[in-house]
Structure formats: C-alpha cells, structure tokens
Write a protein that holds these residues in place. Structure first.
Motif, PDB file in Angstrom:
ATOM      1  N   SER A  23     -49.948 -76.883  14.323  1.00 30.93           N
ATOM      2  CA  SER A  23     -50.146 -77.251  15.725  1.00 30.93           C
ATOM      3  C   SER A  23     -48.915 -76.886  16.529  1.00 30.93           C
ATOM      4  O   SER A  23     -47.801 -76.928  16.006  1.00 30.93           O
ATOM      5  CB  SER A  23     -50.336 -78.777  15.813  1.00 30.93           C
ATOM      6  OG  SER A  23     -50.036 -79.259  17.107  1.00 30.93           O
ATOM      7  N   PRO A  24     -49.105 -76.563  17.811  1.00 31.88           N
ATOM      8  CA  PRO A  24     -47.935 -76.396  18.671  1.00 31.88           C
ATOM      9  C   PRO A  24     -47.125 -77.690  18.705  1.00 31.88           C
ATOM     10  O   PRO A  24     -47.673 -78.785  18.571  1.00 31.88           O
ATOM     11  CB  PRO A  24     -48.562 -76.096  20.042  1.00 31.88           C
ATOM     12  CG  PRO A  24     -49.930 -75.571  19.728  1.00 31.88           C
ATOM     13  CD  PRO A  24     -50.366 -76.311  18.492  1.00 31.88           C
ATOM     14  N   ASP A  68     -50.410 -67.460   8.704  1.00 33.11           N
ATOM     15  CA  ASP A  68     -49.968 -67.899  10.033  1.00 33.11           C
ATOM     16  C   ASP A  68     -49.769 -66.700  10.956  1.00 33.11           C
ATOM     17  O   ASP A  68     -50.210 -66.686  12.109  1.00 33.11           O
ATOM     18  CB  ASP A  68     -48.679 -68.701   9.905  1.00 33.11           C
ATOM     19  CG  ASP A  68     -48.255 -69.325  11.225  1.00 33.11           C
ATOM     20  OD1 ASP A  68     -47.215 -68.905  11.769  1.00 33.11           O
ATOM     21  OD2 ASP A  68     -48.987 -70.189  11.732  1.00 33.11           O
ATOM     22  N   GLU A  84     -52.118 -66.024  14.283  1.00 30.51           N
ATOM     23  CA  GLU A  84     -51.570 -65.994  15.653  1.00 30.51           C
ATOM     24  C   GLU A  84     -51.703 -64.616  16.277  1.00 30.51           C
ATOM     25  O   GLU A  84     -51.754 -64.493  17.499  1.00 30.51           O
ATOM     26  CB  GLU A  84     -50.129 -66.484  15.666  1.00 30.51           C
ATOM     27  CG  GLU A  84     -49.154 -65.654  14.910  1.00 30.51           C
ATOM     28  CD  GLU A  84     -47.835 -66.391  14.626  1.00 30.51           C
ATOM     29  OE1 GLU A  84     -47.806 -67.633  14.657  1.00 30.51           O
ATOM     30  OE2 GLU A  84     -46.834 -65.699  14.373  1.00 30.51           O
ATOM     31  N   LEU A 142     -55.693 -66.576  17.303  1.00 32.18           N
ATOM     32  CA  LEU A 142     -55.209 -67.624  18.222  1.00 32.18           C
ATOM     33  C   LEU A 142     -54.607 -67.044  19.502  1.00 32.18           C
ATOM     34  O   LEU A 142     -54.993 -67.378  20.602  1.00 32.18           O
ATOM     35  CB  LEU A 142     -54.137 -68.465  17.532  1.00 32.18           C
ATOM     36  CG  LEU A 142     -54.500 -69.061  16.182  1.00 32.18           C
ATOM     37  CD1 LEU A 142     -53.302 -69.749  15.569  1.00 32.18           C
ATOM     38  CD2 LEU A 142     -55.635 -70.040  16.360  1.00 32.18           C
ATOM     39  N   CYS A 143     -53.616 -66.171  19.371  1.00 32.04           N
ATOM     40  CA  CYS A 143     -52.917 -65.717  20.571  1.00 32.04           C
ATOM     41  C   CYS A 143     -53.401 -64.301  20.888  1.00 32.04           C
ATOM     42  O   CYS A 143     -54.062 -64.060  21.894  1.00 32.04           O
ATOM     43  CB  CYS A 143     -51.406 -65.751  20.347  1.00 32.04           C
ATOM     44  SG  CYS A 143     -50.837 -67.383  19.822  1.00 32.04           S
TER      45      CYS A 143
HETATM   46  C1  LIG Z   1     -48.690 -73.181  16.733  1.00 30.61           C
HETATM   47  C2  LIG Z   1     -48.488 -72.276  15.623  1.00 30.61           C
HETATM   48  O1  LIG Z   1     -48.522 -72.621  14.469  1.00 30.61           O
HETATM   49  C3  LIG Z   1     -48.212 -70.839  15.888  1.00 30.61           C
HETATM   50  C4  LIG Z   1     -49.140 -70.335  16.970  1.00 30.61           C
HETATM   51  O2  LIG Z   1     -48.397 -70.135  14.693  1.00 30.61           O
HETATM   52  C5  LIG Z   1     -46.768 -70.683  16.339  1.00 30.61           C
HETATM   53  O3  LIG Z   1     -46.458 -71.142  17.443  1.00 30.61           O
HETATM   54  O4  LIG Z   1     -45.977 -70.150  15.541  1.00 30.61           O
END
Ligand SMILES: CC(=O)[C@](C)(O)C(=O)O
Ligand SMILES: NC(=O)C1=CN([C@@H]2O[C@H](COP(=O)(O)OP(=O)(O)OC[C@H]3O[C@@H](n4cnc5c(N)ncnc54)[C@H](OP(=O)(O)O)[C@@H]3O)[C@@H](O)[C@H]2O)C=CC1
Length: 331
Positions: A131-132, A190, A194, A198-199
């Motif tokens: 989580s952020p 991860d 991301e 996610l991003c």
């Molecule tokens: C929130 C998270 O775990 C991320 C997006 O992988 C990061 O911010 O590194």
C-alpha cells in the motif's frame, strides 16, 4: 500460502531495541508513527537540511543524521528512495553495523539487484506494506491495517522471521494479514505491478481514453468523469468483492461492453509486451536503466513528469475537485 495475523506475532521481540527509520517520506513517516504508537522505540535518520526534520520532531521523534541513527540503532529500516539506498548504505550505514543488528527494507530492489551487500553477521529481511505509505498510516489510525509482505535474505539470529513479524505487527500489518515471500518475488512482482497495471498501465489507459473522447469533441469534464473518476469506483468494487461482484453492480450494458471490448483493448500483443516488460525486470535491464537515469540527474524522468503535469486531464481534474469537494471525500 499461510497468512500471519496479530496472534502469530510477538511485539515484545522489539522490546529494548532502538529502531532507526531512515527516511521520513511516504513509507518512513507512516511506519515510524505506527511503530511509535505501538510502543516501539523509534528514532529517525534524515539529512540535516531535510524539511522533514521538523515534521518528525513535531511527532515526538528524536532525529539524527543517517550515520548517527545507524550508530544508535540495532534495527535499521531503510526507507530511502531505492535509487539512493546503495550510496547512503555504503557511506553512512555500513560502517556502523554491529554483529546481531537487523537491516530491513520495504522493497527488495537493492538486495536483489546487488546494490547493497550486507555483512554475514546481521539479519536482513524486508517488511513491505502492499500500500502507499499514507494509507498505511490512515488505516492504522482507524484501528485497521494494510496487508504486508515479509521476506528473509539472511537469518543470522535464527529469529529473523519472528522479528520481521514483530515489526509488521508494529506497523499494523498483522491486523490485515502478512504473507511470506522472497526478495526476488517481491522485487520482480512489485516492479511489474507498478509498471504494467498500477501506475504505468493505468495512467496510460486513463490518458488514452480521455484524449480519445476530447479529440472526438466531447467535453473534457465528461471525459474526466468517465475515464478517471469512475475508475476508482469500479476498482473499489473489484477490491471489495472481485470482478464478478463489480459486474453484478454495474449495468448489464456495461458488463457486455466490458466482456466484448476489453479483449480488443488488451490484446495478445499487449500480453506479449507485458511478458517483455517482465523479462527486462528479471534480467536487470530496468534496474540498470533506472540507476543510470539517476546518475545523470534524471533528464528523461523530469521531461516525462513535466509533460504529464501539463496534461489537460490534470487541469480538468483540479478544476472539478475544487468545484465538487465530495470528490476529495471519497477516500
Ligand atoms: C505502493 C507501492 O507498493 C508501489 C506503487 O509499488 C510503490 O510506491 O513503490
Ligand atoms: N511509496 C510507497 O508507498 C511505497 C514505497 N516502498 C519502498 O519504501 C522505500 C521508501 O520509499 P518512499 O517512502 O516512497 O520514499 P520517499 O521518496 O517518499 O521518501 C524518501 C525519504 O528519504 C529521504 N532522503 C532522500 N534522499 C536521501 C539521502 N540521500 N539521505 C538521507 N535521506 C534521504 C527523504 O528526505 P529528504 O529528501 O527531505 O532528505 C525522505 O524522507 C523504497 O524502498 C520504496 O520502494 C514500498 C512500498 C510502498
């Protein structure tokens, strides 16, 4: 896969220990505050000129330089940006590591890609909130927590797993559930998540959808509501109950579009590209390019970030959030 909860963790393993949280940013402030509220003795390591020094002191923390904090601590949690951890570790942490210390991370990047090579006489593990950082603190304050991962790289004490769980209890992770993985699996999944979902994937999809509607002459506000605002609401439904629960809640018209158009947007070519992204994570290409980008002061990072800051969707969103305060309330 076993999930560990509060009853599986013994916070007293941190009794008498001084935990130095190095960095007070998204993760650092959240984890340090949660640990302090859990009764753990926490000090903070920062650059003397950091604007975060006063913020940490205002919360009641003793703030030291990174080197001083490393000297005073027997448990060091490195919550610096990944791209600076190697240099700071070599110059300001490694000289002060003592036998039996704990070296902890919240992302496996620097251990997995060999930027940090600890001595053999310390425990090395990661405790990673999924989580952020700001949600890590917000959920803790609500009496809840966010799921965490733990992974053990070195178990010098023979208690690394238990100490990692104790730390995860201190940050509220065992309230939600903690899963054990490896540094390789945490790092590679991860980075993939991301970048692709996610991003990277999400922002590209949102911008492309917004641009398509605006280019076709629709009002930017309509494009914003359809392509960004509602995305949160749909993802919240998936988060709460899965894709089927989300589909139960949306109209059958929306579900029909979801099922027949989705595969035209995310095609087999898209999947092939995802596989290529994963391969470049696994073979270190991404890590090398990210570390080199930082060594020349981020020219591409800065240019791309500025272009997106100037994107019309940012301007429209800012205007709508100001007009409709309830948009901020949907936390
Ligand atoms: C929130 C998270 O775990 C991320 C997006 O992988 C990061 O911010 O590194
Ligand atoms: N952001 C997130 O939600 C998540 C992050 N992580 C991981 O947590 C770790 C920390 O990330 P995050 O919290 O986002 O980092 P941030 O960028 O939010 O915070 C970095 C902190 O480090 C300090 N800092 C930066 N450079 C230096 C330096 N050279 N010497 C000393 N202090 C420095 C900054 O203070 P200042 O610049 O003021 O000196 C700041 O306090 C990373 O490994 C990341 O992958 C894991 C899960 C989620």
């Amino acid at each position: 896969m076993k999930v560990f909860y509060d009853s599986d963790a013994d916070l007293s393993l941190l009794d008498g220990k001084t935990v130095a949280v190095i960095g007070y940013g998204s993760q650092g402030h959240a984890q340090a505050q949660n640990l302090k509220d859990s009764g753990v003795n926490v000090i903070i390591g920062l650059r003397p000129n950091s604007p975060r020094v006063k913020e940490a002191q205002a919360f009641g923390f003793e703030v030291y330089s990174v080197a001083e904090a490393a000297q005073k601590a027997d448990f060091i949690q490195i919550l610096l940006p990944d791209e600076v951890q190697g240099k700071v570790y070599r110059e300001e942490i490694a000289p002060y590591l003592k036998e039996g210390d704990v070296l902890c991370f919240s992302h496996g990047f620097n251990i997995h890609f060999g930027q940090i090579q600890p001595p053999k006489n310390v425990d090395v593990f990661l405790v990673a909130p999924k989580s952020p950082g700001h949600m890590v603190r917000r959920m803790y304050e609500k009496g809840a927590g966010v799921p965490h991962l733990i992974a053990i790289h070195q178990d010098y004490s023979g208690r690394a797993h238990d100490i990692a769980l104790a730390y995860a209890k201190g940050t509220g992770g065992t309230r939600a559930g903690v899963i054990e993985t490896t540094f390789r699996e945490e790092t590679e999944t991860d980075l993939f998540g991301e970048q692709v979902v996610l991003c990277g994937g999400a922002t590209a999809l949102v911008k492309a959808g917004f641009e398509t509607l605006v280019e076709a002459g629709y009002a930017p506000e309509m494009a914003y509501f359809e392509c960004l605002h509602e995305l949160k609401l749909i993802v919240d439904l998936m988060y709460e109950g899965g894709i089927s629960a989300m589909r139960y809640s949306v109209s059958d018209t929306a579900q029909w579009g979801d099922m027949i158009i989705g595969p035209r947007i995310i095609t087999e070519d898209t999947k092939d590209e995802m596989r290529q992204v994963l391969a470049e994570i696994q073979d270190g290409t991404f890590a090398k390019e990210w570390l080199l980008e930082n060594q020349v002061n981020r020219p591409q990072f800065n240019a791309l970030a500025k272009a997106d800051e100037d994107h019309e969707i940012e301007e429209v969103g800012k205007k709508l959030r100001a007009m409709m305060p309830w948009l901020k309330a949907t936390k």
